[in-house]
Design a protein around this motif. Structure first.
Motif, PDB file in Angstrom:
ATOM      1  N   LEU A   9      17.641 143.108  61.454  1.00  0.00           N
ATOM      2  CA  LEU A   9      18.836 142.865  60.645  1.00  0.00           C
ATOM      3  C   LEU A   9      19.858 142.149  61.521  1.00  0.00           C
ATOM      4  CD1 LEU A   9      19.866 143.747  57.725  1.00  0.00           C
ATOM      5  CD2 LEU A   9      21.134 145.535  58.926  1.00  0.00           C
ATOM      6  N   THR A  10      20.435 141.068  61.005  1.00  0.00           N
ATOM      7  CA  THR A  10      21.386 140.288  61.786  1.00  0.00           C
ATOM      8  C   THR A  10      22.713 140.138  61.061  1.00  0.00           C
ATOM      9  OG1 THR A  10      20.436 138.249  60.882  1.00  0.00           O
ATOM     10  CG2 THR A  10      19.654 138.952  63.041  1.00  0.00           C
ATOM     11  N   VAL A  11      23.778 139.981  61.840  1.00  0.00           N
ATOM     12  CA  VAL A  11      25.108 139.699  61.288  1.00  0.00           C
ATOM     13  C   VAL A  11      25.711 138.538  62.065  1.00  0.00           C
ATOM     14  CG1 VAL A  11      25.486 142.079  60.571  1.00  0.00           C
ATOM     15  CG2 VAL A  11      26.298 141.331  62.809  1.00  0.00           C
ATOM     16  N   TYR A  12      26.720 137.905  61.471  1.00  0.00           N
ATOM     17  CA  TYR A  12      27.445 136.832  62.143  1.00  0.00           C
ATOM     18  C   TYR A  12      28.577 137.418  62.970  1.00  0.00           C
ATOM     19  CZ  TYR A  12      30.761 133.054  62.878  1.00  0.00           C
ATOM     20  OH  TYR A  12      31.635 132.173  63.450  1.00  0.00           O
ATOM     21  N   TYR A  62      16.434 137.044  54.068  1.00  0.00           N
ATOM     22  CA  TYR A  62      17.089 137.268  52.775  1.00  0.00           C
ATOM     23  C   TYR A  62      18.465 137.882  53.010  1.00  0.00           C
ATOM     24  CZ  TYR A  62      13.166 136.225  49.661  1.00  0.00           C
ATOM     25  OH  TYR A  62      12.187 135.585  48.944  1.00  0.00           O
ATOM     26  N   PRO A  63      19.425 137.593  52.132  1.00  0.00           N
ATOM     27  CA  PRO A  63      20.768 138.132  52.315  1.00  0.00           C
ATOM     28  C   PRO A  63      20.871 139.595  51.915  1.00  0.00           C
ATOM     29  CG  PRO A  63      20.668 136.875  50.281  1.00  0.00           C
ATOM     30  CD  PRO A  63      19.329 136.698  50.957  1.00  0.00           C
ATOM     31  N   VAL A  64      21.763 140.303  52.594  1.00  0.00           N
ATOM     32  CA  VAL A  64      22.189 141.636  52.176  1.00  0.00           C
ATOM     33  C   VAL A  64      23.667 141.509  51.816  1.00  0.00           C
ATOM     34  CG1 VAL A  64      22.525 144.042  52.838  1.00  0.00           C
ATOM     35  CG2 VAL A  64      20.516 142.784  53.671  1.00  0.00           C
ATOM     36  N   LEU A  65      23.986 141.753  50.559  1.00  0.00           N
ATOM     37  CA  LEU A  65      25.337 141.575  50.050  1.00  0.00           C
ATOM     38  C   LEU A  65      26.016 142.927  49.848  1.00  0.00           C
ATOM     39  CD1 LEU A  65      24.586 138.843  47.354  1.00  0.00           C
ATOM     40  CD2 LEU A  65      25.161 138.504  49.766  1.00  0.00           C
ATOM     41  N   GLY A  66      27.340 142.919  49.878  1.00  0.00           N
ATOM     42  CA  GLY A  66      28.102 144.134  49.659  1.00  0.00           C
ATOM     43  C   GLY A  66      28.968 144.038  48.425  1.00  0.00           C
ATOM     44  N   ASP A 122      29.947 141.044  46.110  1.00  0.00           N
ATOM     45  CA  ASP A 122      28.910 140.127  46.595  1.00  0.00           C
ATOM     46  C   ASP A 122      29.298 139.437  47.902  1.00  0.00           C
ATOM     47  OD1 ASP A 122      27.270 140.805  44.497  1.00  0.00           O
ATOM     48  OD2 ASP A 122      27.965 139.171  43.217  1.00  0.00           O
ATOM     49  N   ARG A 123      29.984 140.180  48.750  1.00  0.00           N
ATOM     50  CA  ARG A 123      30.368 139.658  50.062  1.00  0.00           C
ATOM     51  C   ARG A 123      29.163 139.694  50.987  1.00  0.00           C
ATOM     52  NH1 ARG A 123      32.367 142.257  54.630  1.00  0.00           N
ATOM     53  NH2 ARG A 123      32.424 144.223  53.478  1.00  0.00           N
ATOM     54  N   MET A 124      28.961 138.622  51.717  1.00  0.00           N
ATOM     55  CA  MET A 124      27.836 138.526  52.637  1.00  0.00           C
ATOM     56  C   MET A 124      27.998 139.509  53.785  1.00  0.00           C
ATOM     57  SD  MET A 124      25.039 136.955  53.228  1.00  0.00           S
ATOM     58  CE  MET A 124      23.870 136.898  54.578  1.00  0.00           C
ATOM     59  N   LEU A 125      27.011 140.368  53.991  1.00  0.00           N
ATOM     60  CA  LEU A 125      27.069 141.356  55.061  1.00  0.00           C
ATOM     61  C   LEU A 125      26.113 141.034  56.200  1.00  0.00           C
ATOM     62  CD1 LEU A 125      27.164 144.724  53.051  1.00  0.00           C
ATOM     63  CD2 LEU A 125      29.096 143.447  54.024  1.00  0.00           C
ATOM     64  N   MET A 183      24.642 148.782  49.152  1.00  0.00           N
ATOM     65  CA  MET A 183      25.880 148.424  49.847  1.00  0.00           C
ATOM     66  C   MET A 183      26.984 147.996  48.896  1.00  0.00           C
ATOM     67  SD  MET A 183      25.202 149.174  52.937  1.00  0.00           S
ATOM     68  CE  MET A 183      26.752 148.596  53.623  1.00  0.00           C
ATOM     69  N   GLY A 184      26.716 148.071  47.578  1.00  0.00           N
ATOM     70  CA  GLY A 184      27.773 147.845  46.606  1.00  0.00           C
ATOM     71  C   GLY A 184      27.739 146.531  45.872  1.00  0.00           C
ATOM     72  N   SER A 185      26.684 145.738  46.066  1.00  0.00           N
ATOM     73  CA  SER A 185      26.603 144.457  45.355  1.00  0.00           C
ATOM     74  C   SER A 185      26.310 144.687  43.887  1.00  0.00           C
ATOM     75  CB  SER A 185      25.501 143.576  45.974  1.00  0.00           C
ATOM     76  OG  SER A 185      25.298 142.424  45.195  1.00  0.00           O
ATOM     77  N   SER A 186      26.901 143.856  43.045  1.00  0.00           N
ATOM     78  CA  SER A 186      26.667 143.944  41.602  1.00  0.00           C
ATOM     79  C   SER A 186      25.663 142.911  41.130  1.00  0.00           C
ATOM     80  CB  SER A 186      27.983 143.731  40.862  1.00  0.00           C
ATOM     81  OG  SER A 186      28.534 142.457  41.175  1.00  0.00           O
ATOM     82  N   SER A 187      25.067 142.169  42.040  1.00  0.00           N
ATOM     83  CA  SER A 187      24.158 141.086  41.643  1.00  0.00           C
ATOM     84  C   SER A 187      22.770 141.571  41.246  1.00  0.00           C
ATOM     85  CB  SER A 187      24.010 140.077  42.797  1.00  0.00           C
ATOM     86  OG  SER A 187      25.215 139.411  43.027  1.00  0.00           O
ATOM     87  N   PHE A 188      22.469 142.841  41.515  1.00  0.00           N
ATOM     88  CA  PHE A 188      21.095 143.310  41.333  1.00  0.00           C
ATOM     89  C   PHE A 188      21.021 144.432  40.284  1.00  0.00           C
ATOM     90  CE2 PHE A 188      21.535 141.546  45.544  1.00  0.00           C
ATOM     91  CZ  PHE A 188      20.518 140.614  45.532  1.00  0.00           C
TER      92      PHE A 188
END
Length: 286
Positions: free
Chosen positions: A133-136, A232-236, A239-242, A279-284
C-alpha cells in the motif's frame, strides 16, 4: 506597549533568537514573521544523514559530511541519543527505530494501515502474490504497508521504501485521482529517485488520463524486468484519494498453477473497492 517575552539564546547550544512581536499585533502580521532555527536544522541534518548511511558513523564522519565542526554537532548528537533517536556503539552512531514508531502513531496512516492489513493478507493469499500500500508524500511515493506472498519466495517492496511518482503504476494512480491543481502541485514537488528513467511530460499526462479513465494502472515495471505492476485507488470520504493498492505480479513458469494476471487484477479491484468503502467512499455502493 506590552511585548512578548524575548527568548535569550544559549551560546553553547547555538539556539535561536526569536524576534520581538508586539502582543497586540494581528495574527496575520505575526504569521508573517519568519523564525530561523539553526539548532533544529542541525538536528534534522543529522537525522537525514544517518537515515541514508549504510553503516554507523562517528562524530568526525558526521561533521565532515555535514560541513560542520564537531563542536557544532556534539551537543545535538548527545541530545538525540538521550531522546532515543540515535543509538551509540563505540563512538559510532546510527538511527534507532523511534522515527519509524512515531510515523506509525500518525493517526491517518495508522487508521488506513490497520484497516487495510487484514484485506491485504486476504489479497496475498488469494493471488499468491505480494502486495503493498502506498501514499503520496512530499513529491514521492512511500510504502506504508506490505504483505508477502505465501509462496516459498516473495517479491515486494519494504515498508518505508520510497518510489518514483512519475514512472510507477502506484504513482500514476496517486496522480490520477486528484484535481488538476493538486496534480500540478504534486508534479512540481516531484523528487527523482536513484535510477529513475527520464519521463516525457506529454506522455506522462496521457498515461495519467488513461489511468483516470480506466480507474487503475497496469504496466510493465520500469525498474524490474518481468514484473507487471497492478495498482488500484483506495478512496475515502468524499471520494478523496488516500492510497494505492498494488501488486507487483510475477508469473510462475513451472507446473504450479497460480491465478493469472487477469484473475489477479480482478481480485485487486475487488479488494480496493472494499477498502474504499470501509474508508468512507461513496463510489462503491452502500
Amino acid at each position: 506597549m506590552p511585548r512578548t517575552k524575548k527568548i535569550v539564546p544559549d551560546a553553547d547550544l547555538n539556539t535561536d533568537i526569536a524576534e520581538d512581536v508586539p502582543a497586540n499585533d494581528s495574527a496575520a502580521d505575526a504569521g508573517k514573521v519568519r523564525y530561523a532555527a539553526p539548532a533544529l536544522d542541525k538536528g534534522l541534518d543529522i537525522l537525514e544523514l544517518l537515515s541514508k548511511a549504510e553503516q554507523m558513523l562517528t562524530l568526525n564522519q558526521i561533521s565532515k559530511q555535514l560541513g560542520r565542526s564537531v563542536n557544532e554537532i556534539f551537543r545535538m548528537v548527545v541530545t538525540l541519543e538521550q531522546r532515543g533517536y540515535l543509538i551509540a556503539d563505540n563512538d559510532q552512531y546510527r538511527l534507532s527505530l523511534k522515527l519509524f514508531e512515531l510515523a506509525h502513531y500518525h493517526q491517518p496512516i495508522r487508521s488506513l494501515v490497520s484497516t487495510a492489513l487484514p484485506h491485504m493478507r486476504e489479497l496475498a493469499n488469494r493471488t499468491m502474490q505480494s502486495t503493498h500500500l502506498t501514499v503520496y508524500e512530499a513529491g514521492r511515493v512511500i510504502v506504508v504497508a506490505q504483505v508477502d506472498s505465501p509462496e516459498r519466495w516473495a517479491f515486494g517492496l519494504k515498508v518505508g521504501a520510497l518510489v518514483s511518482l512519475t514512472d510507477t503504476a502506484s504513482g500514476h494512480v496517486l496522480l490520477s485521482f486528484r484535481d488538476e491543481a493538486e496534480r500540478g502541485r504534486m508534479l512540481a514537488a516531484h523528487v527523482r529517485m536513484d535510477g529513475e528513467q527520464e519521463v516525457d511530460h506529454a506522455q506522462l499526462l496521457r498515461q495519467i488520463a488513461e489511468t483516470q479513465e480506466r480507474g487503475y494502472s497496469r504496466m510493465e515495471s520500469r525498474q524490474i524486468r518481468g514484473v507487471v505492476n497492478l495498482s488500484y485507488p483506495v478512496l475515502g470520504a468524499n471520494d478523496r484519494m488516500l492510497a494505492a493498492l498494488n501488486i507487483p505480479y510475477i508469473e510462475r513458469i513451472d507446473k504450479k498453477v497460480n491465478p493469472s494476471l487477469d484473475e489477479v487484477q480482478n481480485i485487486v479491484q475487488e479488494i480496493s473497492a472494499r477498502l474504499s468503502k470501509l474508508m468512507g467512499s461513496s463510489s462503491f455502493g452502500s
